[in-house]
Design an enzyme around this catalytic site. Structure first.
Site, PDB file in Angstrom:
ATOM      1  N   GLU A 158      -8.637  21.922 -21.309  1.00  0.00           N
ATOM      2  CA  GLU A 158      -9.490  23.371 -21.935  1.00  0.00           C
ATOM      3  C   GLU A 158     -10.558  23.669 -21.150  1.00  0.00           C
ATOM      4  O   GLU A 158     -10.716  24.951 -20.939  1.00  0.00           O
ATOM      5  CB  GLU A 158      -9.589  23.282 -23.394  1.00  0.00           C
ATOM      6  CG  GLU A 158      -8.284  23.187 -24.206  1.00  0.00           C
ATOM      7  CD  GLU A 158      -7.824  21.721 -24.478  1.00  0.00           C
ATOM      8  OE1 GLU A 158      -8.163  20.536 -23.684  1.00  0.00           O
ATOM      9  OE2 GLU A 158      -6.763  21.610 -25.076  1.00  0.00           O
TER      10      GLU A 158
ATOM     11  N   PHE B  25      -6.353  16.575 -40.153  1.00  0.00           N
ATOM     12  CA  PHE B  25      -6.057  16.237 -38.607  1.00  0.00           C
ATOM     13  C   PHE B  25      -6.564  17.322 -37.703  1.00  0.00           C
ATOM     14  O   PHE B  25      -6.332  18.524 -37.965  1.00  0.00           O
ATOM     15  CB  PHE B  25      -4.579  15.767 -38.415  1.00  0.00           C
ATOM     16  CG  PHE B  25      -4.300  15.387 -37.244  1.00  0.00           C
ATOM     17  CD1 PHE B  25      -4.566  14.254 -36.446  1.00  0.00           C
ATOM     18  CD2 PHE B  25      -3.372  16.348 -36.610  1.00  0.00           C
ATOM     19  CE1 PHE B  25      -4.412  13.919 -35.216  1.00  0.00           C
ATOM     20  CE2 PHE B  25      -3.102  15.827 -35.105  1.00  0.00           C
ATOM     21  CZ  PHE B  25      -3.606  14.662 -34.495  1.00  0.00           C
ATOM     22  N   GLN B  26      -7.337  16.866 -36.645  1.00  0.00           N
ATOM     23  CA  GLN B  26      -7.706  17.993 -35.606  1.00  0.00           C
ATOM     24  C   GLN B  26      -8.411  18.820 -36.198  1.00  0.00           C
ATOM     25  O   GLN B  26      -8.411  20.172 -35.636  1.00  0.00           O
ATOM     26  CB  GLN B  26      -6.435  18.412 -34.785  1.00  0.00           C
ATOM     27  CG  GLN B  26      -5.734  17.189 -33.977  1.00  0.00           C
ATOM     28  CD  GLN B  26      -5.074  17.615 -32.798  1.00  0.00           C
ATOM     29  OE1 GLN B  26      -4.307  18.843 -32.897  1.00  0.00           O
ATOM     30  NE2 GLN B  26      -4.974  16.922 -31.557  1.00  0.00           N
TER      31      GLN B  26
ATOM     32  N   LYS C  49      -3.831  28.279 -38.929  1.00  0.00           N
ATOM     33  CA  LYS C  49      -2.017  28.235 -38.791  1.00  0.00           C
ATOM     34  C   LYS C  49      -1.432  29.102 -39.663  1.00  0.00           C
ATOM     35  O   LYS C  49      -0.471  29.585 -39.476  1.00  0.00           O
ATOM     36  CB  LYS C  49      -1.811  26.736 -38.525  1.00  0.00           C
ATOM     37  CG  LYS C  49      -0.518  26.796 -38.273  1.00  0.00           C
ATOM     38  CD  LYS C  49      -0.140  25.020 -37.916  1.00  0.00           C
ATOM     39  CE  LYS C  49       1.325  25.103 -37.308  1.00  0.00           C
ATOM     40  NZ  LYS C  49       1.702  23.564 -37.110  1.00  0.00           N
TER      41      LYS C  49
ATOM     42  N   MET D 127     -28.115  16.848  -5.239  1.00  0.00           N
ATOM     43  CA  MET D 127     -29.218  17.504  -5.300  1.00  0.00           C
ATOM     44  C   MET D 127     -30.095  16.654  -6.185  1.00  0.00           C
ATOM     45  O   MET D 127     -31.461  16.607  -6.256  1.00  0.00           O
ATOM     46  CB  MET D 127     -28.782  18.784  -6.566  1.00  0.00           C
ATOM     47  CG  MET D 127     -30.068  19.589  -6.882  1.00  0.00           C
ATOM     48  SD  MET D 127     -30.917  20.115  -5.264  1.00  0.00           S
ATOM     49  CE  MET D 127     -29.861  21.887  -5.116  1.00  0.00           C
TER      50      MET D 127
END
Lengths: 576, 160
Positions: free
Chosen positions: A64, A126-127, A176, A487
């Site tokens: 993502e 969940f999640q 959802k 760097m």
């Protein structure tokens, strides 16, 4: 914001459909053509609705974070919000770095995340993650939508906010059950208090003040930033500069607003900026700072920055005026629109003496830096970038990552065309360039896109090579490999007694990796090989990676040490 | 109470999470909120915050500009004290030891025009309203006795 062009819309006003259909309809009605995303349990209904909307091309990323950066590249190239989809929990939290990046660099994004069904909110389901809470600090605004009828109002507002005023990322978290519930589709009315909020033009009094300050200036200087680039074009800026013979410097995110070859372009200010651009603020009597925010990387120690100068600061975000540097005159407005207001009132003038100073500074940099870098016997990053610039006739879009490679890209590519330099400036996100470059190419297939990235950065989002192949995106990747986190190594060499703590990379075989992904590649160790490899990469259709084995311990100069004033700039190692 | 407080008045939409967004922003910009009062107003669906912070004028002015950017915020004003009538309310529970003390405490209560809300054999529960200085003085006087509990709401204010 809704596109006025003819669109094949699906839904009629008042039609009763599922929330997920409303999501797709809202995107379609805002002119969205490309979405970067990743499906999961909590956003399956949206993906199901997407099936009915073939005009919405979905690019399946591999992580993502890649979606967020790709959407940034897309927005940057197209000037409209980039769109991301992610599922709840880990899907949404993986977006956070990209959101933070977009927030600091004012990139318009609309991210739509799935959330657990509303009865489960707060139960540690969940999640489940409190995405509203987690992303509060990294978005311009965010929404939690628990009802299907609230989807359209939230999304319309999200598009409005992402692209109006100072752009930024907006996230809409949709449960959802809201995606599956039925609601009537209505085009919402915008909130009144938001509409009047953005001020675009200066008042006549402010215009008069700016004009009188510029007309009476003896050593004027323009510093333009990302706000100038975002406001549409660099022509007005150039007209003002030419009318009054004012030297122009562009911050890193302002690069490519005006051609680097223009006689009044004096480079980029900042930590690794150009000599002239860093010396001028402490000698100018009037500074016109437009669409920039006096970032610490630009000013160094603010107490030692442009103390003698009268500063006119123009920005669309009122909170930027006086935040870092207190201006003599602060003006809220759109960069281009305010400049258009002042242009006709400015008197014509020439500043030969003042410009002579710049030419001295430019000569100093040529002698002490450019010559050494470009004519070194071993392959240097500067030579690679300059050669890409030469072969692409200064017309490619450069998407630079973070670190030394980014500084070389900014310093050694000659930007001739408008909006052709894209990088992660504010957040400094390693791994930005690969997915962002992908986003740029998917937004505008006519651009020749060169991704400039280091061996550290590429391994942060390397999985997106698979997306590039799947989508057949013709991006060219210049991998500057010094087998170091360059760097940080430079800082350790210069300021930490050469203690190279955890900066050496034992890298994979990048050619074999490319083989695995199905991307042709070449390795170049000399300047001759570099020239040939770039030429081959450009001729070959499709994506291509060239690994340039550059000097392991090269340093970017000039450099203003962290916390020092711009006057303490180290031009070359001998000056240290 | 800290000295040199600035009063910031914020009008916002009455939507869930707006308090969180405002308080978070003050923390983000490294301000310590001294007091905050929130409540409904004469305008339907508008919530009014009265927040006091310490900090110099420029810092507070910049803070107000940041708050004004919040989408749910309708208006923000940093208001000079002389333009406001402000009050806060304090509640105190004081222990009484013996009759002599009871009389003394009642005298203080009367002096501050405070109200006894509840009384038991050995405690007073007192309500006092006024400016911060008055509440401070009330507290200082009561400190001579045993304060079991003491709470104050912080400043709320109206324009003159």
């Amino acid at each position: 914001m809704e596109q006025k062009t003819k669109l094949k819309t699906r839904l009629k006003e008042g039609e009763k459909v599922q929330g997920a259909d409303i999501v797709c309809e809202c995107l379609l009605r805002h002119g969205v053509r490309t979405i970067f995303g990743y499906p999961g349990g909590a956003n399956i209904p949206i993906y199901d609705a997407l099936y009915k909307y073939p005009e919405l091309h979905h690019i399946l990323v591999r992580h993502e974070q890649g979606a967020a950066h790709a959407a940034e590249g897309y927005a940057w190239a197209n000037g409209i919000p980039g769109i991301c989809f992610a599922t709840s929990g880990p899907g949404a939290t993986n977006l956070v770095t990209g959101l933070a990046d977009a927030m600091l660099d004012s990139v318009p994004l609309v991210c739509i995340t799935g959330q657990v069904p509303s009865p489960l909110l707060g139960t540690d389901a969940f999640q489940e993650t409190d995405v509203l809470g987690v992303t509060l600090a990294v978005t311009k605004h965010n929404y939690l939508v628990t009802k299907a009828e609230d989807i359209a109002p939230s999304l319309y507002e999200a598009f409005y906010l992402a692209s109006h005023g100072r752009p930024g990322p907006v996230l809409v978290d949709i449960t959802k059950d809201a995606q599956t519930a039925y609601a009537e589709f209505h085009i919402p009315l915008p909130k009144k208090h938001l509409e009047g909020r953005v001020r675009l033009q200066a008042t006549p009094k402010e215009v008069e003040k700016i004009v009188s300050m510029l007309n009476s200036a003896v050593r004027p200087l323009i510093i333009a930033g990302h706000g100038m680039l975002l406001s549409g074009d660099g022509k007005t800026l150039l007209q003002i500069a030419e009318k009054q013979d004012i030297p122009v410097t562009l911050t890193q995110l302002g690069l490519s607003t005006i051609p680097s070859t223009h006689r009044l372009f004096m480079g980029m200010p900042g930590m690794h900026g150009n000599v002239a651009a860093n010396r001028a603020p402490n000698e100018a009597d009037v500074i016109l700072a437009v669409g920039m925010r006096f970032h610490d990387r630009v000013t160094g120690n603010v107490a030692k920055y442009a103390q003698q100068a009268k500063i006119i600061h123009i920005d669309i975000d009122p909170s930027e005026l006086g935040k870092n540097v207190k201006p003599t005159l602060g003006v809220v407005g759109d960069a281009k629109m305010v400049l258009e207001q002042i242009l006709p009132k400015l008197s014509k003038r020439r500043n030969p003496q003042w410009l002579k100073r710049f030419h001295q500074w430019k000569r100093e940099e040529t002698e002490k830096v450019y010559k050494k870098e470009l004519h070194a016997p071993h392959l240097k990053s500067a030579q690679v970038i300059a050669e890409i610039s030469r072969q692409t006739k200064n017309k490619a879009t450069i998407v630079a990552d973070v670190g030394q490679n980014q500084m070389y890209a900014a310093r050694y590519y000659t930007f001739n065309d408008y909006n052709t330099h894209i990088t992660s400036g504010g957040l400094g996100t390693m791994g930005f360039a690969l997915p962002a470059g992908m986003g740029v190419k998917s937004a505008d297939s006519n651009r020749e896109v060169w991704i400039v990235i280091g061996d550290g950065g590429i391994q942060m989002t390397i999985q997106e090579l698979a997306t590039i192949v799947q989508e057949k995106l013709e991006v060219k990747i210049a991998l500057l490999n010094n087998n170091f986190l360059g760097m940080v190594r430079q800082w350790q060499e210069l300021f930490y007694k050469g203690n190279y703590s955890e900066v050496k990379l034992k890298n994979p075989n990048f050619q074999k990796l490319c083989d695995g992904f199905g991307i042709p590649s070449l390795k170049a160790k000399t300047f001759k090989e570099t020239r040939e490899a770039i030429s081959k990469a450009r001729k070959k259709r499709g994506p291509f990676l060239v690994e340039f084995v550059v000097e392991a311990e090269e340093n970017v100069f000039p450099m203003i040490p962290a916390g020092a004033g711009i006057a303490d700039m180290i031009v070359s190692p001998k000056d240290k | 109470m800290a000295k040199n407080l600035s009063t910031i008045i914020i009008w916002s939409e009455n939507t869930p999470g707006v308090f969180f967004r405002i308080l978070w922003l003050f923390r983000r910009k490294m301000f310590n909120i001294e007091t905050a009062t929130v409540g409904y107003t004469e305008i339907p669906n508008v919530t009014r915050f009265t927040i006091t912070v310490s900090g110099n004028g420029d810092q507070v002015a910049n803070m107000c500009k940041q708050v004004a950017k919040l989408v749910n915020v309708l208006r923000v004003e940093k208001v000079a004290d002389e333009k406001l009538i402000s009050r806060e309310l304090a509640l105190a529970k004081i222990q009484i030891k013996g009759k002599g003390e009871k009389g003394e405490i009642l005298k203080i209560i009367e002096h501050f025009r405070a109200k006894v809300l509840h009384m038991t054999k050995d405690t007073f529960l007192v309500e006092v309203t006024g400016g911060e200085e008055k509440i401070d003085a009330f507290y200082e006087n009561m400190k001579e006795y045993r304060i079991i509990e003491f709470v104050r709401t912080g400043r709320t204010a109206l324009f003159k």
